[in-house]
Design a protein around this motif. Structure first.
Motif, PDB file in Angstrom:
ATOM      1  N   ASP A   1       0.891  -1.212  -0.090  1.00 19.69           N
ATOM      2  CA  ASP A   1      -0.101  -0.109   0.008  1.00 19.69           C
ATOM      3  C   ASP A   1       1.029   1.222  -0.090  1.00 19.69           C
ATOM      4  O   ASP A   1       1.224   1.713   0.944  1.00 19.69           O
TER       5      ASP A   1
ATOM      6  N   GLU B   1      -0.159   3.373  -6.762  1.00 18.91           N
ATOM      7  CA  GLU B   1      -1.328   3.362  -7.421  1.00 18.91           C
ATOM      8  C   GLU B   1      -1.830   4.728  -7.781  1.00 18.91           C
ATOM      9  O   GLU B   1      -2.651   5.090  -8.827  1.00 18.91           O
TER      10      GLU B   1
ATOM     11  N   CYS C   1      -2.077  -6.149 -13.314  1.00 19.70           N
ATOM     12  CA  CYS C   1      -2.724  -7.242 -12.768  1.00 19.70           C
ATOM     13  C   CYS C   1      -3.225  -7.156 -11.127  1.00 19.70           C
ATOM     14  O   CYS C   1      -2.814  -6.217 -10.579  1.00 19.70           O
ATOM     15  N   ASP C   2      -3.943  -7.888 -10.484  1.00 21.44           N
ATOM     16  CA  ASP C   2      -4.454  -7.807  -9.365  1.00 21.44           C
ATOM     17  C   ASP C   2      -3.305  -8.307  -8.351  1.00 21.44           C
ATOM     18  O   ASP C   2      -2.212  -8.853  -8.609  1.00 21.44           O
ATOM     19  N   ARG C   3      -3.920  -7.569  -7.184  1.00 21.50           N
ATOM     20  CA  ARG C   3      -2.722  -7.993  -6.044  1.00 21.50           C
ATOM     21  C   ARG C   3      -2.600  -9.344  -5.897  1.00 21.50           C
ATOM     22  O   ARG C   3      -3.480 -10.217  -5.688  1.00 21.50           O
TER      23      ARG C   3
ATOM     24  N   GLU D   1       1.365  -4.989 -10.055  1.00 21.43           N
ATOM     25  CA  GLU D   1       0.167  -4.737  -9.573  1.00 21.43           C
ATOM     26  C   GLU D   1      -0.378  -3.344  -9.272  1.00 21.43           C
ATOM     27  O   GLU D   1      -1.319  -2.885  -9.425  1.00 21.43           O
ATOM     28  N   ASN D   2       0.542  -2.668  -8.622  1.00 23.53           N
ATOM     29  CA  ASN D   2       0.117  -1.273  -8.191  1.00 23.53           C
ATOM     30  C   ASN D   2      -0.130  -0.534  -9.456  1.00 23.53           C
ATOM     31  O   ASN D   2      -0.810   0.621  -9.375  1.00 23.53           O
TER      32      ASN D   2
ATOM     33  N   GLU E   1      -0.923 -11.273  -7.884  1.00 17.86           N
ATOM     34  CA  GLU E   1      -1.116 -12.077  -9.332  1.00 17.86           C
ATOM     35  C   GLU E   1       0.330 -11.579 -10.071  1.00 17.86           C
ATOM     36  O   GLU E   1       0.651 -12.114 -11.248  1.00 17.86           O
TER      37      GLU E   1
ATOM     38  N   GLY F   1      -1.690  -1.503 -12.166  1.00 17.37           N
ATOM     39  CA  GLY F   1      -2.859  -1.857 -12.863  1.00 17.37           C
ATOM     40  C   GLY F   1      -2.706  -3.195 -13.838  1.00 17.37           C
ATOM     41  O   GLY F   1      -3.968  -3.278 -14.431  1.00 17.37           O
TER      42      GLY F   1
END
Length: 389
Positions: A261, A265, A305-307, A300-301, A309, A303
């Motif tokens: 986090d 993002e 792929c998802d968290r 992931e961050n 992945e 965008g």
């Protein structure tokens, strides 16, 4: 906010000598790179009216002082500053220069990063083996022997493995992909083929991070020239369509996952929105990834792929040559060279200009990112050879 049309353009790119041996200090390297960037744009130094400087955050101010202006013989600058945003600084220079030419502070802004971590007395390993604050408790990291970014990012890799089941081989696939890209880059320092067996045989630095998971520092400088979007009409221009930053504040506290986090993002969403594009439209991504784990988390961050992945995304070969998302196409920081935020931005400009040679990929929309501290500081930019996206 959504903006259509370019914000500004990059008209010149310049390198100093890149080396793993002691040599010129950052001040001289910076002058060489700026001179080469201005010449690359077909201009003279007298045409430059803005100068932004960036040094490694672990180096003192006198390493790259504002008097570099005088070294270059520049006069009557409308913009002069030293930029400090940890590893996001190079992309921040691009952003600040963009806003400056938009606002009329300057017309042609030279931006340069220079570093020389290797000297006659100190190698790169010792240069970067300093405590990296994690807790905010003065002296805590040093007292327990937690030195260098490698130790700090070891927590990132460990946490990712614990939460998502990533394997050693998953991290290895990132290293292998960057090595495969490096074979097409004459500036890359590690170009010999790398196998998974060789990766797994490399020693641990801060478990689970191995030598082959780590960036390869060099002495050198990279400069680029930012101009108004209608200035310097030639084939070398790269248009800047989106910019963004994100800074997470205190990720070690509260209910956040500090390893994941962070501000990436926000930086990505701002840049995407400004350019009017999304991750699915990005042709290639040039990530600030000094460790394999940071590259996987960046997927992931930003965008793609998802968290959780990112490891599988990498293991499937999607970032490697021939994959669906070419990533760090110059060999990145692991096999190309580590010059902090200059590494991904330089490759983004090269790709957008179509000058990648054997490693050239589709270049309609290129993402370049910066990462600072222990992932608290992020900056992103969307570049393209096209005036309209």
């Amino acid at each position: 906010m959504t903006i259509r049309g370019p914000l500004a353009a990059v008209a010149g790119l310049g390198f100093s000598q890149l080396s793993r041996k002691p040599g010129p200090r950052p001040r001289q390297l910076a002058c060489d790179a700026v001179s080469n960037a201005v010449a690359d744009a077909g201009l003279k130094l007298d045409d430059v009216d803005g100068l932004l400087l960036n040094r490694s955050p672990i180096e003192p101010a006198e390493t790259l002082p504002l008097t570099v202006q005088e070294d270059l013989g520049l006069r009557d600058l409308g913009l002069l500053a030293s930029i400090e945003g940890e590893g996001s600084s190079v992309i921040q220079m691009l952003q600040i220069a963009t806003l400056a030419v938009q606002g009329g502070l300057a017309k042609r802004v030279a931006c340069v990063f220079a570093d020389a971590p290797i000297s006659h007395n100190v190698n790169a390993g010792k240069t970067f083996a300093i405590p990296l604050p994690l807790t905010g408790i003065p002296g805590w990291e040093e007292q327990i022997g937690l030195f260098g970014a490698t130790s700090a990012f070891g927590f990132v890799a460990s946490r990712y493995t614990a939460l998502f089941g990533a394997t050693e081989e998953d991290f290895g696939e990132w290293a292998l992909a960057e090595r495969a890209w490096a074979t097409g880059n004459d500036r890359a320092f590690l170009r010999q083929p790398l196998t998974m067996e060789e990766y797994l045989a490399s020693r641990f630095v801060a478990r689970p991070i191995r030598v082959m998971d780590c960036a390869y520092p060099v002495n050198g400088a990279v400069a680029f020239l930012v101009v108004c979007d209608d200035d310097m009409v030639d084939s070398k221009r790269v248009f800047i369509h989106g910019i963004g930053q994100g800074h997470s504040g205190c990720p070690a506290f509260g209910d956040l996952e500090p390893e994941f986090d962070n501000g990436a993002e926000l930086a990505g969403k701002t840049a995407y929105a400004m350019a009017g594009v999304g991750p699915a439209e990005v042709s290639s991504a040039q990530f600030y990834a000094p460790f394999t784990c940071t590259g996987i988390v960046s997927l992931e961050n930003y965008g793609f792929c998802d968290r959780g992945e990112g490891a599988a995304f990498t293991a499937e070969g999607r970032t490697a040559p021939g994959g669906s998302l070419p990533v760090n196409t110059g060999g990145g920081m692991l096999s190309g060279y580590y010059l902090q935020g200059a590494t991904p931005l330089a490759e983004a400009i090269i790709q957008a200009r179509g000058e990648g040679g054997d490693r050239q990929v589709r270049n309609d929309i290129v993402l370049a990112t910066g990462l600072g501290g222990r992932q608290q500081h992020h900056a992103a930019a969307i570049l393209s050879p096209h005036r309209s996206l």
